[in-house]
Design a protein around this motif. Sequence first.
Motif, PDB file in Angstrom:
ATOM      1  N   PHE A  36       0.824  -1.220   0.000  1.00 36.18           N
ATOM      2  CA  PHE A  36       0.000   0.000   0.000  1.00 36.18           C
ATOM      3  C   PHE A  36       0.858   1.270   0.000  1.00 36.18           C
ATOM      4  O   PHE A  36       0.363   2.346  -0.350  1.00 36.18           O
ATOM      5  CB  PHE A  36      -0.938  -0.005   1.201  1.00 36.18           C
ATOM      6  CG  PHE A  36      -1.791  -1.243   1.294  1.00 36.18           C
ATOM      7  CD1 PHE A  36      -2.575  -1.642   0.232  1.00 36.18           C
ATOM      8  CD2 PHE A  36      -1.781  -2.031   2.437  1.00 36.18           C
ATOM      9  CE1 PHE A  36      -3.353  -2.777   0.296  1.00 36.18           C
ATOM     10  CE2 PHE A  36      -2.564  -3.171   2.529  1.00 36.18           C
ATOM     11  CZ  PHE A  36      -3.343  -3.551   1.453  1.00 36.18           C
ATOM     12  N   ASP A  37       2.124   1.147   0.397  1.00 32.13           N
ATOM     13  CA  ASP A  37       3.015   2.303   0.384  1.00 32.13           C
ATOM     14  C   ASP A  37       3.378   2.730  -1.032  1.00 32.13           C
ATOM     15  O   ASP A  37       3.840   3.857  -1.245  1.00 32.13           O
ATOM     16  CB  ASP A  37       4.304   1.981   1.151  1.00 32.13           C
ATOM     17  CG  ASP A  37       4.040   1.535   2.582  1.00 32.13           C
ATOM     18  OD1 ASP A  37       2.986   1.916   3.131  1.00 32.13           O
ATOM     19  OD2 ASP A  37       4.874   0.797   3.136  1.00 32.13           O
ATOM     20  N   ASP A  40      -0.194   4.958  -4.230  1.00 32.80           N
ATOM     21  CA  ASP A  40      -0.965   6.207  -4.263  1.00 32.80           C
ATOM     22  C   ASP A  40      -1.436   6.507  -5.684  1.00 32.80           C
ATOM     23  O   ASP A  40      -2.499   7.091  -5.892  1.00 32.80           O
ATOM     24  CB  ASP A  40      -0.103   7.370  -3.772  1.00 32.80           C
ATOM     25  CG  ASP A  40      -0.154   7.523  -2.266  1.00 32.80           C
ATOM     26  OD1 ASP A  40      -0.996   6.853  -1.633  1.00 32.80           O
ATOM     27  OD2 ASP A  40       0.651   8.291  -1.718  1.00 32.80           O
ATOM     28  N   ASN A  81      -4.386   2.233  -4.748  1.00 33.35           N
ATOM     29  CA  ASN A  81      -5.112   2.154  -3.486  1.00 33.35           C
ATOM     30  C   ASN A  81      -6.493   2.778  -3.608  1.00 33.35           C
ATOM     31  O   ASN A  81      -6.663   3.803  -4.284  1.00 33.35           O
ATOM     32  CB  ASN A  81      -4.386   2.934  -2.379  1.00 33.35           C
ATOM     33  CG  ASN A  81      -3.100   2.292  -1.922  1.00 33.35           C
ATOM     34  OD1 ASN A  81      -2.876   1.104  -2.125  1.00 33.35           O
ATOM     35  ND2 ASN A  81      -2.241   3.082  -1.286  1.00 33.35           N
ATOM     36  N   THR A  86      -5.357   4.070   1.498  1.00 34.39           N
ATOM     37  CA  THR A  86      -4.276   5.032   1.732  1.00 34.39           C
ATOM     38  C   THR A  86      -4.420   5.680   3.098  1.00 34.39           C
ATOM     39  O   THR A  86      -3.431   5.840   3.844  1.00 34.39           O
ATOM     40  CB  THR A  86      -4.278   6.113   0.631  1.00 34.39           C
ATOM     41  OG1 THR A  86      -3.935   5.508  -0.619  1.00 34.39           O
ATOM     42  CG2 THR A  86      -3.283   7.219   0.942  1.00 34.39           C
ATOM     43  N   LYS A  90      -1.435   3.025   4.602  1.00 38.40           N
ATOM     44  CA  LYS A  90      -0.149   3.481   4.073  1.00 38.40           C
ATOM     45  C   LYS A  90       0.705   4.007   5.215  1.00 38.40           C
ATOM     46  O   LYS A  90       0.281   4.878   5.980  1.00 38.40           O
ATOM     47  CB  LYS A  90      -0.351   4.583   3.030  1.00 38.40           C
ATOM     48  CG  LYS A  90       0.971   5.085   2.451  1.00 38.40           C
ATOM     49  CD  LYS A  90       0.767   6.271   1.526  1.00 38.40           C
ATOM     50  CE  LYS A  90       2.123   6.821   1.055  1.00 38.40           C
ATOM     51  NZ  LYS A  90       1.965   8.033   0.225  1.00 38.40           N
ATOM     52  N   TYR A  96      -2.425   5.688  10.425  1.00 37.39           N
ATOM     53  CA  TYR A  96      -1.942   4.374   9.985  1.00 37.39           C
ATOM     54  C   TYR A  96      -2.283   3.292  11.002  1.00 37.39           C
ATOM     55  O   TYR A  96      -2.006   3.416  12.201  1.00 37.39           O
ATOM     56  CB  TYR A  96      -0.428   4.434   9.796  1.00 37.39           C
ATOM     57  CG  TYR A  96       0.205   3.117   9.421  1.00 37.39           C
ATOM     58  CD1 TYR A  96      -0.101   2.481   8.223  1.00 37.39           C
ATOM     59  CD2 TYR A  96       1.127   2.516  10.280  1.00 37.39           C
ATOM     60  CE1 TYR A  96       0.498   1.281   7.876  1.00 37.39           C
ATOM     61  CE2 TYR A  96       1.734   1.310   9.941  1.00 37.39           C
ATOM     62  CZ  TYR A  96       1.413   0.699   8.742  1.00 37.39           C
ATOM     63  OH  TYR A  96       2.007  -0.494   8.404  1.00 37.39           O
TER      64      TYR A  96
END
Length: 336
Positions: A36-37, A40, A81, A86, A90, A96
């Motif tokens: 997920f990082d 975007d 995402n 996000t 993320k 988070y």
Amino acid sequence: MKQLPESKGSYGRFWRMLMGAMPARILMSALDLGVFDLLDDFRSPAEVAQRLDTHPANTRLFLDSLVTADLLEKRHGLYRNLPDTTHFLKRGTPLYLGDLLRFSWGLCVDPLKDLPKLLREGPAPGPGIEDENLWAEASRSNAAWAFGEMGRMMAGIVSELDGFPGFARMLDLGGGHGIFTLYFVQAHPSMTGVVFDRPAITRATREFIEEYGMAERVGIAQGDYLTDDLGSGYDLIWASSTLNFARQELDSLLTKIYAALKPDGYFAAFQDGLTHEHTKPDVALGFLPGALQSGADFGFDQGEIAQAMLKAGFRSVRSHSLDTPMGTMDLDIARK
């Protein structure tokens, strides 16, 4: 000719129960890999595989599964995402949840791989739910539970208490990260707060207080609330998901809490409240691993805390069942 069997119902719920484990496994793997990082913006499976150093074809299949699980979107063979992915999954975002999800998985799900053994042999020795080092490690990650939605919800309820504008001082009992205190103090023009917990646990508390610039209004008291003095003169004492540790000593603890409050002060306990003979709501499942491993039942029946509050001398108790992201929980607010 033998009669073919007829069904009076559907086995669908059993199949869904079994398949429910798959999205959880997929989610945890994606968090561990850092998927997920990267997403975007739309990326191809080849780009993701290169960044993660993973097998290209299997990466595409895995990304498709994340779309199936409503964690990603797919357009023209590219992946991105979804907005709430996000927002919550993320790394580096304010809300988070990854560390909280990993901790909860390790505490509530992973131990069930030994379920047959625990049933045959009984409780297992080793660190349990009362282990201070376990909660010291978890204090920072568990802050995600209180940030955002929950912190605002609880601050909204507390700020509606009769006399709140005149509150001067509050205590967060077993407060761990202390995030609820930050929200309560921020909702008040001048009230100060004290977060009370064991020394190892309050390291993260201090970091959050400093990060959000609250050092002038929020302090820390270190100790064991079952045995140490709590102080006195509080308008509000707050306890969130901590009274389970005091289940066998609840009456004596409530006597201490009552004495520590000012006249007309409030004690608010935000806890599980189990119904249907200790089997509902679903939050009850979270207690299973700890109970099996330790041999102790940490869950409260609905109304149990409220009755103990009245027994301790509080003149009134208001109880609410609240829907939270983690399931239904009870908020009992007692007035001295």
